[in-house]
Design a protein around this motif. Sequence first.
Motif, short mmCIF file in Angstrom:
data_model
loop_
_atom_site.label_atom_id
_atom_site.label_comp_id
_atom_site.label_asym_id
_atom_site.label_seq_id
_atom_site.Cartn_x
_atom_site.Cartn_y
_atom_site.Cartn_z
N GLY A 88 50.64 21.57 43.66
CA GLY A 88 52.03 21.51 44.10
C GLY A 88 52.24 20.52 45.23
O GLY A 88 53.20 19.74 45.22
N MET A 89 51.34 20.53 46.21
CA MET A 89 51.47 19.61 47.34
C MET A 89 51.36 18.16 46.88
O MET A 89 52.10 17.28 47.35
N GLN A 90 50.47 17.90 45.97
CA GLN A 90 50.32 16.53 45.47
C GLN A 90 51.58 16.06 44.74
O GLN A 90 52.00 14.91 44.90
N THR A 91 52.20 16.97 43.98
CA THR A 91 53.43 16.61 43.28
C THR A 91 54.54 16.26 44.26
O THR A 91 55.24 15.25 44.10
N VAL A 92 54.69 17.07 45.29
CA VAL A 92 55.75 16.82 46.28
C VAL A 92 55.44 15.56 47.08
O VAL A 92 56.34 14.75 47.34
N ALA A 93 54.20 15.38 47.48
CA ALA A 93 53.83 14.20 48.26
C ALA A 93 54.08 12.94 47.45
O ALA A 93 54.56 11.92 47.99
N ALA A 94 53.75 12.98 46.16
CA ALA A 94 53.93 11.80 45.31
C ALA A 94 55.40 11.49 45.09
O ALA A 94 55.76 10.34 44.84
N GLY A 95 56.27 12.50 45.21
CA GLY A 95 57.69 12.26 44.99
C GLY A 95 58.35 11.47 46.10
O GLY A 95 59.41 10.89 45.91
N GLY A 96 57.75 11.44 47.27
CA GLY A 96 58.28 10.64 48.37
C GLY A 96 59.59 11.16 48.94
O GLY A 96 60.30 10.43 49.62
N GLY A 97 59.92 12.42 48.70
CA GLY A 97 61.17 12.99 49.19
C GLY A 97 61.08 13.47 50.62
O GLY A 97 60.15 13.13 51.37
N ARG A 98 62.03 14.29 51.00
CA ARG A 98 62.11 14.74 52.39
C ARG A 98 60.88 15.55 52.79
O ARG A 98 60.49 15.55 53.96
N LEU A 99 60.29 16.27 51.86
CA LEU A 99 59.16 17.11 52.19
C LEU A 99 57.81 16.45 51.91
O LEU A 99 56.78 17.12 52.00
N ALA A 100 57.84 15.16 51.60
CA ALA A 100 56.57 14.47 51.34
C ALA A 100 55.64 14.53 52.56
O ALA A 100 54.43 14.81 52.41
N PRO A 101 56.14 14.28 53.80
CA PRO A 101 55.23 14.41 54.96
C PRO A 101 54.68 15.83 55.12
O PRO A 101 53.51 16.01 55.45
#
Length: 895
Positions: A651-664
């Motif tokens: 899940g973290m990798q998916t969000v990080a790869a999306g580059g959105g607000r929660l990527a950091p």
Amino acid sequence: MAGRDLRALFSTNDRALQAGEAFTNRELQWELTAAALTAHLRHTAAPGFDIEDLETPRDNVLVFHGVGGIGKTTLSRKIEAALAGAEQRPAQWGEPGWAGERILPVRVDLARSAGTSFEDLVLTIRAALSALGRPLPAFDLVLRRYWDHRHPGEPLEEYLRRGGLTARFGKALPQQMQSAMADVAQALLLPGTVGTAVGQLTGALVRALRERRQTVRALARCARLADLLEAEPDLEALSFYPHLLAWELAQLPADKKVTPVILLDTFEDVGDRTHRDLERLIQRVVWLMPNAFFVVTGRSRLQWADPALQGQLDYTGPTAWPGLTAPASPIPAQQAASAPGRGRQMLVGDFSPEDCDDYLARRLSRDGRPLISSEIRQVITDRSHGLPLYLDLSVLRFLEIRRTREPAPADFDHDFGALIARTLSDLTPDERHVLRSVSLLDAFDLTLATTAAGLTHQAPAQRLIERPFVRENPFGVWPYHLHGLIRSTIRSADDATDDRWTDSDWARAAERALAALGAQWTTAQDSGGRNRLLLVGCLRQGLPLARDFRLPLGWLAEAAWAYVSDSVWEPLAPPTRTGATRDGLETPADALVELLAALARRQHEHRSTTAARLTTVTDSRLLPADLHEMGLYYLAKAHRDLGDSAASRQGMQTVAAGGGRLAPAARRGLAHLARLAGDFPTAHATARTLGWAGRQHRVEGDIYWPHGDMHRAATAYAAARDQADQHGVAGERATSQTHRALVLAFTDPDTADDEIHLAEQLLTGLDLRATNLTLRIAALARDAGTLPGLEAARVLRAESRDAGITAAEAVLDVVLAFHHAVLGDHDKVRTTADRLRDPARNGDYAYYADIAHFMAGQSLPQPSTTRWLEPEDTVRRRWETLVAERRHHLGIRQP
């Protein structure tokens, strides 16, 4: 007190049923009445009291106001009965403080249905005073002149009989009036029958008064009698005649003294804010009879103290009516009316749950036992919000259902349309429109109410908030809210009124209300403020509007991000929509409600429950991309807390790869996962790229303290705390400070004590379950080596497991290993280390077991898989040193 409830009695064929008109305790209202009347009697008995002083402020009126159906009329009747004699006073009411004083209660129902005119009001007061057994000549003369002029050919006796006053007060009034006229005629030596010589008698008396003849010296003391006798005997003049009544009462000998208590009920039917003609006449009676006491009951508070009414009423302003200036308030203690000038306008409150149950139990009975079961009484009480009218309607519903079957509790989860009619009956069309609009809101202010109603002016909303069914909480985000039962009934009951709303009307009002809430929050944001209370309030009100009426998210999406950013987690979940299920998400609003509710509830639920709820949200694919990533990120956090690192990493990798607000934040999550796996070099390298958005300093502190480098970790946490403070993120500030307190608890108990205290202060008002657990673990670390027992640790372990937070339980075991190592109990250290290996079976937290062995100077049972930033011996030496320093601090000899 209980009479016969005829409505209930005629609703059943069951002759064994006892239908009592139950009266539930209104003790506080009686105490207020008794205190105010006692103060009035003291005032009128004072040497300086002058009945003909028309300029002194008046404090001879007490007002009880409240919503329709709250029991004002019943209260008015009971006060009348209680004043009439002790045997009529309810047992729970105390003894009044006017022993020896003669009180004469006179109740007048001003309801339109009663048809009471102003003439009737004046005649009722005079007829009641006929109990004195003597004429009141000054008043009786002008009244007879008025009657003959306004009602030629109609005997007063017949009018009194037809209006019920003869039956109520007897036939003495006409006889006393005739006696008064005869006495005056005799004093003036007039010939003929006085019955046909009213005009002649009046003229002669006026001349005698003007000439100050000795034969009429008693009446001559009434300075304004001649003027009233000469005035045109119309309705306007009639409103001034009560001055003569007051004067006559003041002339009574001491053994005949009496104080009338005039109870004016249903005062809302006197008029409205535009038409105050009748109110002006009645107010004049109150002003001109300062030795009488008036108890007014109605839906609205009297506005006589408002200077803006000058010209509409004769006597206005706070100087004229000092007791009417206080705003509407619940019934206070007795002292509220114990002296002139104190607050005399009191809101009649709802029944307490105990009073509701008592009322229902006594209304219907058979053989002395309540007919309505306790289960049904509980449902009715809960639904009633303490409104007596709802209790009455529920009793009738009980009898109606009982005709065909035995009533069940579910039958009373019910709204009554009659409540709407009672509430709306005296509102203007615009006020009704505003009322329906604000029923969509938990709370509102003038601007919000006006905008939600789609009006361009605030006057209807301003008038509405003065109604008794609108309650005020000056400390709320929005100060006003509707009475709970009124609101729920307007929202849900069948509305049979002429101006009832269609479904489209409700939908448009919901759109306006949602937009108005968004405008208030957006304006606050644009002004640069961080008003957390306003944000949460707007979300709590906006989310159910969007969900229930299937509205677009609009501003709610940005507000959701603001809510999450502070990590405070106030509860947001609105009531479940009727017929809805958690799994049946149908709209983006449904999904957003469930998302934010799950995030807030995760502080109180097992992380597995949180994971299941978030999985439902993310699987629905109803949310826009950025909010969908929010769900994915917090789902990955829940998986990490549960020890499912593989799912969390995905899940973290998916969000990080999306580059959105929660990527950091997702990259921070990956750093945490690397640390849990014991890969400190990777975790450290990742941490150095995070910056503020990824909470770099806190992640670095999380990496340093397992190495035993407590000073460096504490410095990193302090930097994280200060950075969060600069950005105004309360949750991050509290979390960083709590972690700082934890690491310092290993090094210096005295310093840690201050740090723990600061963390407690920063956590006040926040709902952070994991952080609270960490703070309590820090307190154990501070006391390591001196713990009297491990009960607190057992409680913490149970709570950590209940929450599904694996990390908290692991850190707790590290602290316990520290405690045992300080005491030199190496067997318990080994037991704790073995327990720490359980969560390490999936590859996580293995370094915690290593640390336990390091603290006790024990060899590792097998080579470590941990990749430290420094040589393993360096880490071992630091932990051994921490144990040695604690022993030295406590004066414990080395084993």
